[in-house]
Write a protein that holds these residues in place. Structure first.
Motif: not given
Length: 146
Positions: A38-47, A60-68, A81-84
């Protein structure tokens, strides 16, 4: 009458594009790289997504999100719901670590639902005894590694 053709691409009305079938997704096996979180985004969205550690174009360190999928509460339950959705056909994306507020373990029911909807194998929920064994192993590994 068809719309204008620009460099071999014909424009289509937004309504027809929205009705286009989603591309078929190959199943992601259980042993694929990354873990489902579960990814809690800084915007408040939960993925919920399979997460891999990576870096952005600048290293720079980052995350790749597969099929969020966006996790939304709906009449006493949860919907995914599919993200974006309808903004891009991309199924995977890279986000800066600063865009992520927290990473959490998903509940077993949510994990199962996500696996079905995103065409992925998901790990089975561990029994209390298996969780205790894993915690003990992690504890002993922390002493052996240091």
């Amino acid at each position: 009458m068809p719309g204008p053709v620009v460099q071999g691409v014909q424009s289509t009305p937004a309504r027809a594009a929205a009705q286009a079938p989603a591309p078929l997704q190959a199943p992601i096996p259980l042993l694929a790289e990354g873990t489902i979180k579960l990814v809690l985004m800084s915007s408040g969205t939960v993925l919920i997504a399979r997460l891999r550690h990576t870096s952005d174009r600048d290293g720079q360190p980052a995350f790749q999100l597969l099929r969020p999928r966006v996790v939304q509460e709906h009449e006493g339950g949860w919907t995914l719901q599919p993200f974006l959705d309808q903004l891009t056909p991309q199924q995977d994306l890279v986000v800066f670590k600063s865009a992520v507020a927290s990473l959490l373990e998903p509940a077993a029911a949510l994990l199962s639902q996500y696996g079905e909807e995103s065409k992925q194998e998901v790990p089975q929920a561990a029994s209390p005894l298996e969780r205790l064994k894993q915690a003990f192993q992690d504890f002993t590994d922390s002493f052996e590694g240091g």
